[in-house]
Design a protein around this motif. Sequence first.
Motif, short mmCIF file in Angstrom:
data_model
loop_
_atom_site.label_atom_id
_atom_site.label_comp_id
_atom_site.label_asym_id
_atom_site.label_seq_id
_atom_site.Cartn_x
_atom_site.Cartn_y
_atom_site.Cartn_z
N ILE A 38 0.88 -1.34 0.00
CA ILE A 38 0.26 0.19 -0.06
C ILE A 38 0.89 1.18 0.26
N ARG A 39 2.22 1.48 0.86
CA ARG A 39 2.83 2.29 0.93
C ARG A 39 3.50 2.62 -0.34
N PHE A 40 4.11 1.51 -1.23
CA PHE A 40 4.42 1.49 -2.40
C PHE A 40 3.73 2.03 -3.59
N VAL A 41 2.66 1.77 -3.36
CA VAL A 41 1.45 1.97 -4.53
C VAL A 41 1.36 3.79 -4.34
N ARG A 42 0.87 4.20 -2.99
CA ARG A 42 0.75 5.39 -2.87
C ARG A 42 1.75 6.24 -3.22
N ASP A 43 3.14 5.90 -2.97
CA ASP A 43 4.26 6.63 -3.30
C ASP A 43 4.28 6.61 -4.88
N ASP A 44 4.05 5.47 -5.44
CA ASP A 44 4.22 5.61 -7.00
C ASP A 44 3.07 6.41 -7.68
N ILE A 45 1.77 6.18 -7.12
CA ILE A 45 0.80 6.99 -7.99
C ILE A 45 0.92 8.59 -7.69
N LYS A 57 -3.49 12.11 -5.42
CA LYS A 57 -3.83 12.84 -4.15
C LYS A 57 -4.83 12.05 -2.99
N TYR A 58 -5.58 11.24 -3.69
CA TYR A 58 -6.46 10.76 -2.88
C TYR A 58 -6.17 9.94 -1.77
N ALA A 59 -7.11 9.83 -0.65
CA ALA A 59 -6.66 9.12 0.59
C ALA A 59 -7.26 7.56 0.68
N TYR A 60 -6.52 6.79 -0.30
CA TYR A 60 -6.71 5.41 -0.34
C TYR A 60 -6.34 4.82 1.08
N ASP A 61 -6.86 3.89 1.54
CA ASP A 61 -6.52 3.14 2.67
C ASP A 61 -6.91 1.70 2.80
N THR A 62 -7.59 1.15 1.64
CA THR A 62 -7.99 -0.25 1.78
C THR A 62 -7.82 -0.89 0.30
N MET A 63 -7.24 -2.03 0.37
CA MET A 63 -7.22 -2.98 -0.96
C MET A 63 -8.08 -4.18 -0.76
N LYS A 64 -8.66 -4.43 -1.80
CA LYS A 64 -9.70 -5.83 -1.90
C LYS A 64 -9.40 -6.41 -3.45
#
Length: 125
Positions: A38-45, A57-64
Amino acid sequence: MAGGAVVTVRLVRSFEQRNYKPVVFHGVSLEQTVQNFIRFVRDDIATRPGLPPPFKKYAYDTMKIIHQPHGAKTNELVMSLEDDDKLILQDNQTLNAAGVANETELAFFRREDYGKYKANPQTAW
């Protein structure tokens, strides 16, 4: 698997508007924790060229998990509302333990938005 897995992450900005963008990641280690991914994806996007700013800039916090290779696809347009207990990834699990394999498709969203949409699954046009 040598070189890691290919994982598609669907960035869900709005369930009601069906506003999402798929982003493909190559060489993903399935032994890393969900939290690290999740951290990696946030940094990448945040720095990915060609991705509109609202997605960055969206506050994503969950993966499914939306789809696994050779499995049945959901007919929900954004993602299935079923089996959250099995399909929502837990932070402390490895991707592998959470059921992520090569060519798995994941949704990345804000849990609060999902809860609201699930309580009243209407789409806006």
